[in-house]
Design a protein around this motif. Structure first.
Motif, PDB file in Angstrom:
ATOM      1  N   GLN A   3     -22.107 -41.291  42.096  1.00 39.84           N
ATOM      2  CA  GLN A   3     -22.294 -42.488  42.914  1.00 39.84           C
ATOM      3  C   GLN A   3     -21.109 -43.408  42.687  1.00 39.84           C
ATOM      4  N   VAL A   4     -20.552 -43.932  43.771  1.00 44.67           N
ATOM      5  CA  VAL A   4     -19.439 -44.877  43.677  1.00 44.67           C
ATOM      6  C   VAL A   4     -19.925 -46.233  44.170  1.00 44.67           C
ATOM      7  N   ILE A   5     -19.688 -47.270  43.353  1.00 42.22           N
ATOM      8  CA  ILE A   5     -20.113 -48.618  43.719  1.00 42.22           C
ATOM      9  C   ILE A   5     -18.951 -49.588  43.532  1.00 42.22           C
ATOM     10  N   HIS A   6     -19.056 -50.727  44.172  1.00 43.50           N
ATOM     11  CA  HIS A   6     -18.091 -51.811  44.016  1.00 43.50           C
ATOM     12  C   HIS A   6     -18.756 -52.879  43.151  1.00 43.50           C
ATOM     13  N   VAL A   7     -18.018 -53.336  42.136  1.00 38.52           N
ATOM     14  CA  VAL A   7     -18.560 -54.313  41.204  1.00 38.52           C
ATOM     15  C   VAL A   7     -17.622 -55.513  41.145  1.00 38.52           C
ATOM     16  N   THR A   8     -18.173 -56.703  41.306  1.00 33.14           N
ATOM     17  CA  THR A   8     -17.427 -57.941  41.101  1.00 33.14           C
ATOM     18  C   THR A   8     -17.837 -58.485  39.742  1.00 33.14           C
ATOM     19  N   VAL A   9     -16.846 -58.677  38.872  1.00 37.87           N
ATOM     20  CA  VAL A   9     -17.103 -59.107  37.498  1.00 37.87           C
ATOM     21  C   VAL A   9     -16.648 -60.548  37.332  1.00 37.87           C
ATOM     22  N   LYS A  10     -17.539 -61.372  36.808  1.00 35.12           N
ATOM     23  CA  LYS A  10     -17.202 -62.752  36.481  1.00 35.12           C
ATOM     24  C   LYS A  10     -17.109 -62.831  34.963  1.00 35.12           C
ATOM     25  N   ALA A  23     -26.681 -55.403  45.937  1.00 32.73           N
ATOM     26  CA  ALA A  23     -26.843 -55.339  47.386  1.00 32.73           C
ATOM     27  C   ALA A  23     -27.522 -54.025  47.774  1.00 32.73           C
ATOM     28  N   ASN A  24     -27.939 -53.929  49.017  1.00 37.56           N
ATOM     29  CA  ASN A  24     -28.601 -52.717  49.507  1.00 37.56           C
ATOM     30  C   ASN A  24     -27.719 -51.485  49.397  1.00 37.56           C
ATOM     31  N   ASN A  25     -26.405 -51.667  49.548  1.00 38.35           N
ATOM     32  CA  ASN A  25     -25.481 -50.528  49.477  1.00 38.35           C
ATOM     33  C   ASN A  25     -25.084 -50.203  48.040  1.00 38.35           C
ATOM     34  N   GLY A  26     -25.623 -50.922  47.055  1.00 33.73           N
ATOM     35  CA  GLY A  26     -25.350 -50.639  45.659  1.00 33.73           C
ATOM     36  C   GLY A  26     -24.289 -51.523  45.038  1.00 33.73           C
ATOM     37  N   ASP A  27     -23.599 -52.328  45.846  1.00 29.76           N
ATOM     38  CA  ASP A  27     -22.582 -53.224  45.297  1.00 29.76           C
ATOM     39  C   ASP A  27     -23.231 -54.246  44.377  1.00 29.76           C
ATOM     40  N   MET A  28     -22.514 -54.607  43.296  1.00 30.23           N
ATOM     41  CA  MET A  28     -23.096 -55.479  42.281  1.00 30.23           C
ATOM     42  C   MET A  28     -22.197 -56.660  41.959  1.00 30.23           C
ATOM     43  N   VAL A  29     -22.827 -57.726  41.496  1.00 31.31           N
ATOM     44  CA  VAL A  29     -22.130 -58.864  40.902  1.00 31.31           C
ATOM     45  C   VAL A  29     -22.633 -58.953  39.476  1.00 31.31           C
ATOM     46  N   VAL A  30     -21.685 -58.976  38.518  1.00 29.71           N
ATOM     47  CA  VAL A  30     -22.025 -58.933  37.103  1.00 29.71           C
ATOM     48  C   VAL A  30     -21.325 -60.078  36.384  1.00 29.71           C
ATOM     49  N   THR A  31     -22.031 -60.753  35.484  1.00 28.80           N
ATOM     50  CA  THR A  31     -21.393 -61.747  34.627  1.00 28.80           C
ATOM     51  C   THR A  31     -21.215 -61.138  33.240  1.00 28.80           C
ATOM     52  N   VAL A  32     -20.070 -61.439  32.644  1.00 27.74           N
ATOM     53  CA  VAL A  32     -19.744 -60.928  31.320  1.00 27.74           C
ATOM     54  C   VAL A  32     -19.332 -62.120  30.471  1.00 27.74           C
ATOM     55  N   GLY A  33     -19.912 -62.253  29.309  1.00 24.47           N
ATOM     56  CA  GLY A  33     -19.682 -63.428  28.486  1.00 24.47           C
ATOM     57  C   GLY A  33     -18.447 -63.380  27.616  1.00 24.47           C
ATOM     58  N   ILE A  62     -14.174 -46.407  35.562  1.00 21.11           N
ATOM     59  CA  ILE A  62     -13.588 -47.396  36.458  1.00 21.11           C
ATOM     60  C   ILE A  62     -12.449 -46.707  37.197  1.00 21.11           C
ATOM     61  N   LEU A  63     -12.629 -46.521  38.503  1.00 18.76           N
ATOM     62  CA  LEU A  63     -11.619 -45.829  39.297  1.00 18.76           C
ATOM     63  C   LEU A  63     -10.469 -46.758  39.689  1.00 18.76           C
ATOM     64  N   LYS A  64     -10.803 -47.967  40.103  1.00 17.95           N
ATOM     65  CA  LYS A  64      -9.793 -48.943  40.535  1.00 17.95           C
ATOM     66  C   LYS A  64     -10.185 -50.314  40.009  1.00 17.95           C
ATOM     67  N   GLY A  65      -9.173 -51.138  39.730  1.00 20.34           N
ATOM     68  CA  GLY A  65      -9.428 -52.519  39.369  1.00 20.34           C
ATOM     69  C   GLY A  65      -9.528 -52.790  37.886  1.00 20.34           C
ATOM     70  N   HIS A  66      -8.829 -52.008  37.065  1.00 20.04           N
ATOM     71  CA  HIS A  66      -8.893 -52.217  35.614  1.00 20.04           C
ATOM     72  C   HIS A  66      -8.482 -53.635  35.223  1.00 20.04           C
ATOM     73  N   LEU A  67      -7.548 -54.220  35.954  1.00 21.48           N
ATOM     74  CA  LEU A  67      -7.056 -55.556  35.628  1.00 21.48           C
ATOM     75  C   LEU A  67      -7.545 -56.614  36.606  1.00 21.48           C
ATOM     76  N   SER A  68      -8.470 -56.255  37.471  1.00 23.84           N
ATOM     77  CA  SER A  68      -8.978 -57.148  38.506  1.00 23.84           C
ATOM     78  C   SER A  68     -10.450 -57.449  38.253  1.00 23.84           C
ATOM     79  N   ASN A  69     -10.943 -58.493  38.918  1.00 24.75           N
ATOM     80  CA  ASN A  69     -12.376 -58.768  38.809  1.00 24.75           C
ATOM     81  C   ASN A  69     -13.179 -57.961  39.830  1.00 24.75           C
ATOM     82  N   ARG A  70     -12.516 -57.318  40.759  1.00 22.82           N
ATOM     83  CA  ARG A  70     -13.176 -56.429  41.735  1.00 22.82           C
ATOM     84  C   ARG A  70     -12.859 -54.990  41.362  1.00 22.82           C
ATOM     85  N   VAL A  72     -13.909 -50.654  41.427  1.00 14.90           N
ATOM     86  CA  VAL A  72     -14.592 -49.507  42.017  1.00 14.90           C
ATOM     87  C   VAL A  72     -14.985 -48.626  40.846  1.00 14.90           C
ATOM     88  N   VAL A  73     -16.293 -48.385  40.711  1.00 19.80           N
ATOM     89  CA  VAL A  73     -16.836 -47.674  39.557  1.00 19.80           C
ATOM     90  C   VAL A  73     -17.560 -46.423  40.010  1.00 19.80           C
TER      91      VAL A  73
END
Length: 77
Positions: A3-10, A23-33, A62-70, A72-73
């Motif tokens: 499964q491939v999802i898009h994750v926005t990390v705060k 979201a319904n399509n599996g996209d997530m918003v995650v907070t990290v302390g 993590i496929l894309k975005g190692h240095l980004s907050n967006r 692809v996992v």
């Protein structure tokens, strides 16, 4: 099954480390302390996603975005 999802990390959020929304399509918003320094936030993200999907952290990549907050996992089940 893969499964491939898009994750926005705060990162360095005042909220605790948690999945904020899915979201319904599996996209997530995650907070990290933690600060996004030397991959600490990415490691914490992998652990959080592993618990959510009930897989080992080694099965999440993590496929894309190692240095980004967006990111692809990919989750391998």
């Amino acid at each position: 099954m893969t499964q491939v999802i898009h994750v926005t990390v705060k990162a360095h959020a005042k909220r605790p480390t948690a999945i904020v929304s899915v979201a319904n399509n599996g996209d997530m918003v995650v907070t990290v302390g933690t600060l996004p320094i030397m991959g600490k936030a990415n490691k914490l993200l992998l652990i959080l996603l592993a618990e959510y999907f009930q897989v080992a952290p080694s099965q999440i990549v993590i496929l894309k975005g190692h240095l980004s907050n967006r990111k692809v996992v990919q989750i391998n089940k």
